[in-house]
Design a protein around this motif. Structure first.
Motif, PDB file in Angstrom:
ATOM      1  N   GLY A   1     -17.607  -4.139-106.628  1.00 62.73           N
ATOM      2  CA  GLY A   1     -17.313  -5.366-105.896  1.00 62.73           C
ATOM      3  C   GLY A   1     -18.419  -5.746-104.935  1.00 62.73           C
ATOM      4  O   GLY A   1     -18.379  -6.806-104.320  1.00 62.73           O
ATOM      5  N   HIS A   2     -19.430  -4.849-104.798  1.00 65.00           N
ATOM      6  CA  HIS A   2     -20.551  -5.095-103.897  1.00 65.00           C
ATOM      7  C   HIS A   2     -21.861  -5.208-104.675  1.00 65.00           C
ATOM      8  O   HIS A   2     -22.936  -4.928-104.144  1.00 65.00           O
ATOM      9  CB  HIS A   2     -20.664  -3.973-102.860  1.00 65.00           C
ATOM     10  N   ASN A   3     -21.767  -5.612-105.921  1.00 65.52           N
ATOM     11  CA  ASN A   3     -22.945  -5.729-106.769  1.00 65.52           C
ATOM     12  C   ASN A   3     -23.766  -6.969-106.411  1.00 65.52           C
ATOM     13  O   ASN A   3     -23.260  -7.924-105.818  1.00 65.52           O
ATOM     14  CB  ASN A   3     -22.532  -5.839-108.237  1.00 65.52           C
ATOM     15  N   PHE A   4     -25.030  -6.952-106.836  1.00 63.26           N
ATOM     16  CA  PHE A   4     -25.842  -8.153-106.744  1.00 63.26           C
ATOM     17  C   PHE A   4     -25.311  -9.171-107.753  1.00 63.26           C
ATOM     18  O   PHE A   4     -25.112  -8.836-108.928  1.00 63.26           O
ATOM     19  CB  PHE A   4     -27.301  -7.837-107.076  1.00 63.26           C
ATOM     20  N   PRO A   5     -25.063 -10.410-107.340  1.00 59.69           N
ATOM     21  CA  PRO A   5     -24.550 -11.406-108.288  1.00 59.69           C
ATOM     22  C   PRO A   5     -25.484 -11.637-109.460  1.00 59.69           C
ATOM     23  O   PRO A   5     -25.034 -11.925-110.584  1.00 59.69           O
ATOM     24  CB  PRO A   5     -24.385 -12.670-107.432  1.00 59.69           C
ATOM     25  N   GLU A   6     -26.798 -11.484-109.226  1.00 61.50           N
ATOM     26  CA  GLU A   6     -27.763 -11.656-110.320  1.00 61.50           C
ATOM     27  C   GLU A   6     -27.547 -10.607-111.410  1.00 61.50           C
ATOM     28  O   GLU A   6     -27.746 -10.878-112.604  1.00 61.50           O
ATOM     29  CB  GLU A   6     -29.197 -11.536-109.790  1.00 61.50           C
ATOM     30  N   THR A   7     -27.144  -9.398-111.003  1.00 61.60           N
ATOM     31  CA  THR A   7     -26.916  -8.320-111.964  1.00 61.60           C
ATOM     32  C   THR A   7     -25.667  -8.586-112.804  1.00 61.60           C
ATOM     33  O   THR A   7     -25.668  -8.375-114.022  1.00 61.60           O
ATOM     34  CB  THR A   7     -26.772  -6.972-111.227  1.00 61.60           C
ATOM     35  N   ILE A   8     -24.604  -9.037-112.168  1.00 60.73           N
ATOM     36  CA  ILE A   8     -23.365  -9.328-112.893  1.00 60.73           C
ATOM     37  C   ILE A   8     -23.574 -10.478-113.876  1.00 60.73           C
ATOM     38  O   ILE A   8     -23.099 -10.432-115.018  1.00 60.73           O
ATOM     39  CB  ILE A   8     -22.234  -9.670-111.905  1.00 60.73           C
TER      40      ILE A   8
END
Length: 297
Positions: free
Chosen positions: A62-69
């Protein structure tokens, strides 16, 4: 260079095929980072023209980089593979783990419980990951097939010999194997392979301007997930990320490198290791090894 990469590629494809032939329900642990992306390309090559015969599993903090998702979703769609996502937030809501508090709060170590629950839920007996021996000393102790006990725990003293590329996948009921097809690769090998194959990566690997929090001499991506303190300084500068974890524990490098040759040159010149920007590894000298003993990736 091409001969060296071809040797590594052949070895990795052999390992992936061995996993599929020796285990009933393998899965590929996918984070959206450069190593798991490389693993995805190798899996694609291992079974081409057929589809990849196992799902991908992402433990989402839930704390991932949005670019990675965003990149994760794009890639799995292109590959036509099944993506299973399990959430650390669910483990928190179920009170299986407790959210950390304070300045250095992170969900990184909480992933272990979510991962072990997912393994039990789906009955996975082999989990392929993109860990490499050159990353960190505890990972240098791993075998290609690394056995976990029925509690998901790893014991560095109970490693099987792997002579002449003979991989022993026999396990007792309840045990699990973590398999590392690119264990013998280096960071430089991964970047060279990505360049050779024309593999895409999340944009955060390349220099870009972003809002940051300067903390203890390190630059963390500014986000709602960080617990800010008075000594934190909000800045904006051009950076890139050399490794990708949570936004709360992955520091950026001040950099103008936005091409692979520039990144590789900068990495060679750096006095820091690849995981030197991982704040969670600095909690103790054996931080990663302790997490692995508990069932971490």
């Amino acid at each position: 260079m091409q001969s060296h990469l071809k040797t590594l590629e052949d070895e990795s494809i052999y390992i992936i095929r061995e996993v599929v032939s020796q285990f009933q329900k393998p899965v590929l642990l996918f984070s959206g980072g450069k190593d798991s992306i490389t693993l995805a390309r190798l899996a694609q090559k291992a079974f081409y023209p057929a589809k990849i015969p196992f799902p991908f599993l992402h433990i989402d903090t839930g704390h991932n980089f949005p670019e990675t998702i965003e990149f994760r979703d794009k890639l799995v769609k292109e590959l036509g593979v099944e993506l299973i996502v399990r959430y650390v937030q669910d483990s928190i809501d179920q009170k299986k783990v407790q959210e950390e508090t304070g300045k250095y709060a992170s969900r990184n170590s909480l992933q272990t419980v979510t991962l072990l629950d997912a393994i039990e839920e789906f009955g996975f007996d082999a989990c392929m990951g993109g860990a490499r021996r050159d990353e960190e000393k505890s990972r240098a102790k791993e075998r290609i097939f690394s056995v976990r006990d029925d509690f998901g725990q790893w014991d560095s003293k109970k490693q099987r010999p792997e002579l002449f590329n003979i991989l022993n996948g026999k396990i007792h009921f309840g045990e699990n194997v973590r398999a590392f097809p690119i264990s013998n690769w280096t960071e430089e090998d991964v970047w060279n392979y990505i360049a050779q194959e024309g593999v895409g990566l999340p944009s955060i690997y390349f220099a870009h301007k972003r809002k940051l929090v300067k903390r203890d001499g390190a630059f963390l991506a500014h986000s709602d997930y960080l617990n800010l303190v008075d000594t934190d300084e909000i800045v904006e500068t051009t950076v890139r990320f050399r490794t990708v974890g949570d936004m709360t524990c992955t520091a950026a490098f001040v950099s103008e490198a936005n091409t692979i040759p520039d990144i590789m040159f900068e990495n060679k010149s750096s006095k820091s290791s690849e995981r030197g920007a991982r704040i969670d590894d600095k909690r103790s000298e054996a931080a990663l090894e302790q997490r692995k003993k508990g069932g971490y990736f």
